[in-house]
Write an enzyme that holds these catalytic residues in place. Structure first.
Site, PDB file in Angstrom:
ATOM      1  CG  ASP A 413      -1.809   1.180   1.333  1.00 40.89           C
ATOM      2  OD1 ASP A 413      -2.336   1.605   0.293  1.00 40.89           O
ATOM      3  OD2 ASP A 413      -1.964   1.701   2.445  1.00 40.89           O
ATOM      4  CB  THR A 841      -1.895   3.771  -4.147  1.00 39.86           C
ATOM      5  OG1 THR A 841      -2.417   4.920  -3.508  1.00 39.86           O
ATOM      6  CG2 THR A 841      -1.518   4.126  -5.577  1.00 39.86           C
TER       7      THR A 841
END
Length: 1309
Positions: A413, A841
């Protein structure tokens, strides 16, 4: 109490089962039925609140534990052999002796399980007996009971700072606004307060709640583990339904804060509560090495059966060739002998019993002990401890430590993982005008300086009260102002002292306003004071939206809260301009600093002109006491914000609220029905909150509907992602702005694109004014959606969409989320280690690409391919085109082709993951050095991980910090959670938890490498050890007629594996270091030795097996030839065999050990000492331990014979000579990278560093020629944001954006 027949009880139990399985439950109060027998209780079918997490009871512990242990096939196998040894015709030795190994293993495991279960029992008893208050109708008050006494339908009172005993529907609170603050840290790790509100219309805050007056029916959904959703409604006696969501549910395990007391109705109790449904216990994963181990165990079983078959056939042949019946073959009671064929059949099973050690029974126990030791060293590594947050490394899955050394793909992430998740307000645009906040940027730039004095920001004494912050402070004489000049360390301590409140570091809360925007607000307020139109200004609306449109909870430092122990931040008492003024004095001339400032970045960024601050000072509006023509109601003193605490659920909301506060729009209070904001002039406005449309991942926005206290208008403030907001815009402020309004949306979008290219997170803010009639019509459908049970989420989302249309654009913000420390170095090291790094993301492509370059996921010499499409047909075309281009670069014979990186958005990714395109996408992705996926959802993250893991058959690792990363973490082979600022949901779902992304470097490159190599070599050694020892018995069968006889005493055979040779391999698996940590970190490519097949290969296993066969031949036949034609007995012959085997096996391990410590010497010499002490004692004491054999004084006699020592020395040397020569020749002629690295470890540190640098330069020489001038996605103008070029914005039907070393080109397909 009446008697009920068993049949009636059975019918009632079956009825209760059906009631519990229904999707909808109807609950009523227990008070009218208090004192009645259980069969008359309406809620009797639902479980009580007592919990039981133990697996066993005292009576059934032994049978249940044995039943559980015999689920393991290895235990069943060894138990079967032990039982088989009781059959007289096939037994190999005493039946009781055969039971010893399996009994020891089962007993040790049972003790461990029993101790763990006893600890669970103690925890359950303590929890079940926790006191609580339950309403009693008989006593007309709340009485003290225990948690285990709570039932569904009871009324429970919870006092401040107490833990909630069950899932309660909030009916009453001591707060006059009907609000209860709870802390959910026990559930999800989030330390910020959350608001819960009472069910509307059921109680009043002016009087005490009377539980007996509650006569509604609670209709709720079936219990589930979703902590964020709850479907329920209360049906009143007049059939009116009141919809209820998660905002009115108090979950078991949460703590009541800042509220004197609350009263709730129990809807779920015990094991049906959401917290208990989420308590799934420890996660179990099978490591890759364990799967290989099971394959080799099967090979060993095949080898065992082959050896047993040889023994059976050999015994048959031996019997066939006998000329007569020998006297030692005793017939049965009827005087007849078994046929050779039947005897050979029996001998097959006897040989299985004799050679059973070939399957290592102690291997699995040893592996568990080794992993426990490895986990101990990992969790106690000081380099993996974060002093700032006082967070150590956590190992939540004990059985996959070796997988850390085999990772090939990392999926990460961005926000909170690569970045700090400390949102810093940087820039904003209002009504098409951009405000760069250069002054605030200077403050942040100074904070980036490593030698800057942080006490300028973090350690300020309270300033004298001001009516309002003014520029006059800059000219004030600082001589009379006390300053606290602490050290950098004290500054860190002051900052860490405030971590009790999430997102509250001074870096996030301190914002220096933009002078130009501040003057615009002054002019706006002045014009509002002379205007009588009653209309609000867009600039005021923008900051009101920042302060109102959020879920931030306001608390005070004086409120009793156990986890708050720090003092109020003194930095909040200082005004922002004073902070900035003293900061500038610290770093030099104010004018020179501003004029020379440019954003610090490795790559050029587009930024707006940062004008020098104006010299003239403007007068403060607070001095006039006038606010838009309305007089302030209170004295013009400094606001009381130092006592305020903003508890935000996300760092974005905290940053925006603090930004609004910096401009004078201070959020003072929030209740379910109102929001209080103080304006710059000091007046407090109380907005009535009519409804809140919460943020969700589909809409990508949230809205707050309020009634303006001045104009009485119904105003909807909305914030969200730009792509989710821009399509909902109407024609705002058309009358005031006329032609200029046409450019506002375009200018704002241009600014947003600029912000994204700078790596800033963007949000748009809008406004909409509703009529009373429109609101009433919408409210009817909204209440219907809230009261629904089926499709509730969809109905709520649909009603939100009805309101969020024709919005008026106010402006947008740019928030910076800074990279964590050492993230670029970590990613570079991971890529040098042969690990492919992907970043997944939800940010815009421009923002993600900027961060990609900053963290060195994307390099300046990369060929970056940007994929974006809007339909599947064109997605197919772009995949084919891109694959062809990538293959062309891959087939470049010169080797000078640039490395390839891929950037793909969520919409294109969704199409690429469809069944007919997924293979092409995987083929493209595996040819790219790095992949950056933008605008992806949590489900897409997990889908990508699963596709890569299953299609490429690689080891994957996922790392994230938030709840949206849980699916991705659980989908990977190894999941790592970062204990950041967004709670602990990712940590609780992970296998390992770290506090910083940089810790991943040492965790993988050092501990991962060590864990894998140690365990792989230990397992191979275990197989070798058992095969080498068992083959001694096998070779002896050729000289005893394959009769299953052993030349070593049975007890000594058992002791050999249980005591004499068990500790050294465990020590080897825990403590061996093939290469030092410094060298592994300096040369990340050494990690590649564990990837793919690694060291535990098919060839390595069978090489060890062949070596074991050779060593067993030497260990058997040299003593055999020495004692040939002698008159020694069988145990006297077996004693040197046992001794030689011990020396050979231990010295073999000595050759494999790479690092010798005191522990190694103690265990190795201790094992030899234990062997001789136990054997000598056994030979002296156990005369009849194993009748009819007699081992008396055998070893003592052998040790008095010089031939014994000579035999041991010669045999051991000849047995180990091939392995030793193999190591010498391999390490001399063709040394592996690990061998070269071990040579570096022997050098002095300074010399070693120089060699490592030369190694790296030699390794990277070929790559250096590829590096050219950096490609960039940004323009290089140092002006206000310019319109993005076509190559920057992918708005075509499909765009393949190929960015090469010296140009940017867009290929339209």
């Amino acid at each position: 109490m009446g008697w009920n027949s068993p049949l009636a009880r059975l019918r009632d139990a079956l009825r209760g089962q059906r009631v519990r399985e229904r999707d909808i439950r109807k609950l009523v109060s227990n008070l009218p039925y208090e004192g009645l027998e259980k069969m008359k209780q309406p809620n009797r079918h639902f479980p009580g609140n007592a919990i039981k997490t133990t697996k066993y009871t005292l009576l059934f512990f032994i049978p249940m534990n044995l039943f559980e242990q015999f689920h393991r096939l290895a235990n069943i196998y060894f138990l079967g052999l032990a039982i088989l040894n009781f059959v007289p015709v096939v037994n190999a030795f005493q039946p009781e002796v055969a039971l010893i190994p399996i009994c020891v293993i089962l007993a040790l495991t049972a003790l461990k399980d029993g101790w763990e279960d006893f600890r669970r029992y103690q925890s359950d008893r303590k929890l079940n007996n926790t006191p609580c208050f339950i309403y009693c109708r008989k006593e007309q008050q709340f009485v003290e009971r225990r948690w285990k006494d709570v039932r569904v339908g009871d009324f429970v009172k919870v006092i401040c700072n107490e833990i909630i005993p069950a899932d309660l529907l909030l009916l009453h609170t001591s707060d006059p606004n009907g609000v209860c603050h709870i802390e959910t840290a026990n559930l999800d790790g989030e330390t910020n307060l959350k608001q819960r509100r009472v069910v509307p219309g059921l109680s009043t805050s002016t009087s005490e709640f009377e539980p007996e007056s509650f006569n509604g029916v609670v209709v709720c959904e079936r219990p589930n583990n979703n902590l964020n959703h709850f479907k329920c409604y209360v049906e009143k006696p007049d059939n009116v339904k009141v919809g209820i969501g998660i905002e009115s549910l108090l979950l078991r395990g949460c703590t009541v804060r800042n509220t004197d007391h609350t009263v709730g109705f129990v809807v779920y109790a015990g094991h049906e509560t959401k917290s208990m449904l989420n308590n799934n216990g420890p996660r179990y994963k099978r490591s890759k090495l364990e799967r290989k181990l099971n394959t080799d165990v099967i090979f060993c079983i095949i080898l065992l059966f082959a050896m047993c078959l040889v023994g059976a056939l050999g015994h048959f042949s031996w019997l066939q060739e006998l000329p007569s019946v020998p006297p030692y073959l005793v017939p049965d009671s009827h005087g007849h002998l078994d046929s050779p064929a039947l005897s050979g059949f029996y001998m097959f099973f006897t040989m299985i019993i004799l050679l059973q050690v070939l399957i290592p029974i102690s291997l699995y126990v040893s592996i568990e002990l080794v992993k426990i030791g490895q986990v101990f060293f990992i969790t106690n590594d000081i380099d993996l401890y974060d002093e700032e947050s006082d967070t150590p490394m956590q190992c939540r899955a004990l059985n996959i430590t070796e997988d850390l050394g085999q990772i090939q793909y990392i999926f990460s992430d961005k926000t909170g993982t690569l970045t700090e998740n400390k949102m810093v307000f940087r820039r904003c645009t209002v009504m098409g005008t951009e405000y760069p906040h250069c002054e605030n940027a200077v403050r942040l730039a100074v904070l980036d300086e490593p030698d800057s004095e942080e006490e300028v920001i973090f350690n300020q004494r309270p300033w004298p009260p001001q009516s309002r912050w003014t520029p006059d402070t800059e000219d004030a004489d600082p001589a009379g102002t006390p300053h606290y000049h602490g050290s950098r360390h004290r500054g860190k301590v002051a900052e860490s002292a405030q971590r009790d409140v999430a997102f509250s570091s001074p870096l996030e809360t301190e914002v220096v306003p933009d002078r130009k925007l501040l003057q615009q607000i002054r002019r706006t307020e002045s014009s509002s004071s002379s205007s009588s139109s009653g209309k609000t200004d867009p600039y005021l609306d923008f900051f009101l939206a920042l302060a109102i449109c959020n879920t931030v909870v306001v608390s005070t430092a004086t409120v009793r809260r156990q986890r708050e122990s720090g003092c109020p931040r003194s930095s909040q008492t200082s005004n922002p301009f004073e902070t900035f003024s003293h900061l500038v004095r610290k770093v030099g001339s104010f004018r020179q600093t501003i004029s020379s400032w440019r954003p610090m970045s490795n790559r050029s960024r587009t930024s707006s002109n940062c004008s020098v601050l104006e010299e003239d000072h403007f007068n403060s509006l607070a001095k006039t006491g006038n606010c838009g023509g309305r007089k302030s109601t209170g004295p013009q003193t400094q606001d009381t914000s130092p006592s305020l605490r903003y508890e935000a659920e996300s760092p974005d909301e905290a940053a925006l609220v603090h930004a609004a506060k910096a401009y004078g729009f201070t959020l003072l209070a929030r209740t379910p029905g109102s929001v209080t904001v103080r304006l710059p002039c000091g007046e407090e406005l109380v907005f009535e909150v009519l409804d809140t449309l919460a943020f969700d991942s589909h809409r990508k926005r949230m809205s707050v509907l309020v009634r303006h206290p001045v104009t009485s208008e119904l105003v909807l403030y909305t914030k969200g992602a730009d792509y989710a907001i821009m399509e909902l815009l109407g024609t705002p402020y058309a009358e005031q702005l006329k032609g200029k309004q046409k450019r506002i949306a375009a200018d704002t979008q241009r600014h947003l694109d600029c912000y994204a290219k700078e790596g800033l997170r963007t949000l748009c803010f809008t406004k909409k004014v509703l009529s009373e009639r429109a609101y009433k019509d919408w409210s009817v459908s909204r209440q219907g959606a809230l009261a629904a049970i089926d499709n509730r989420e969809k109905l709520i989302m649909d009603t939100a969409g009805l309101l969020e249309t024709n919005l008026t654009l106010l402006g947008a913000t740019g928030i910076e989320d800074r990279l964590q420390e050492s993230v670029p170095d970590t990613i570079v090291a991971l890529r040098e280690a042969g690990i492919q790094v992907w970043v997944l993301t939800g940010d815009k492509p421009e923002t993600a690409v900027n961060i990609g370059y900053a963290c060195r996921l994307l390099d300046e010499g990369d060929l970056v391919i940007n994929m974006s499409s809007k339909n599947k047909l064109m997605c197919v075309s772009i995949l084919d085109c891109t694959l062809e281009e990538v293959r062309r670069y891959g087939n470049d014979p010169t080797g000078l082709a640039p490395t390839i990186s891929l950037v793909i958005d969520g919409r294109t990714l969704a199409m690429a993951l469809e069944s007919d395109l997924v293979d092409r996408f995987v083929d493209l992705a595996r040819r790219c050095r790095s992949v950056l996926c933008c605008r992806v959802t949590p489900l897409q993250k997990s889908a990508v991980v699963k596709v890569i893991r299953e299609k490429l058959k690689v080891m994957t690792l996922a790392v994230g910090d938030g709840a949206n990363d849980v699916n991705m973490i659980q989908a990977a082979d190894v999941g790592i959670g970062i204990s950041g600022q967004e709670g602990m949901q990712a940590v609780m779902a992970s296998d390992f938890a770290i506090s910083r992304f940089k810790h991943l470097k040492k965790l993988l490159l050092v501990h991962g490498h060590w864990c894998y190599t140690r365990l792989a070599n230990m397992i191979i050694y275990f197989f070798y050890k058992n095969v080498a020892y068992v083959n001694l018995l096998f070779w002896y069968q050729f000289f005893c007629g394959f009769s299953g006889t052993a030349m070593i005493d049975y007890w000594l055979m058992i002791f050999f594996n249980l005591f004499f040779t068990s500790a050294p391999p465990i020590m080897f698996g825990i403590m061996d270091k093939d290469v030092s940590a410094e060298t592994l970190l300096g040369l990340p490519e050494l990690y590649r030795t564990g990837q793919g097949t690694g060291e535990y290969k098919f060839s390595t296993f069978w090489t060890a097996m062949l070596d074991a066969f050779y060593q067993s031949l030497v260990c058997f036949f040299i003593p055999y030839w020495v004692y040939e034609d002698s008159d020694i007995d069988v145990f006297t012959f077996g004693t040197p065999l046992n001794t030689v085997s011990l020396f050979t096996i231990l010295l073999h391990l000595s050759i494999e050990i790479k690092t010798w410590t005191v522990v190694h010497w103690v265990i190795m010499l201790g094992s030899v000492a234990v062997y001789f002490i136990v054997t000598l004692a056994y030979s002296a004491i156990c005369v009849t331990c194993n009748p009819p054999s007699n081992p008396y004084w055998i070893l003592q006699s052998q040790m008095a014979d010089p031939m014994f020592y000579l035999t041991c020395i010669i045999t051991t040397v000849l047995a180990l000579l091939p392995r030793y020569m193999f190591h010498v020749l391999r390490n001399t002629l063709a040394p592996s990278p690990l061998v070269r690295a071990r040579h570096l470890d022997r050098l002095d540190p300074s010399v070693r560093e120089q060699w490592i640098k030369e190694w790296k330069s030699f390794r990277g020489a070929g790559d250096l020629s590829k590096l050219t001038r950096s490609p960039t996605l940004e323009t290089t103008e140092d002006t206000s944001p310019a319109s993005p070029s076509p190559s920057d914005i992918t708005t075509a039907e499909i765009t393949l954006n190929v960015i090469t070393e010296s140009y940017q080109s867009t290929v339209q397909l």
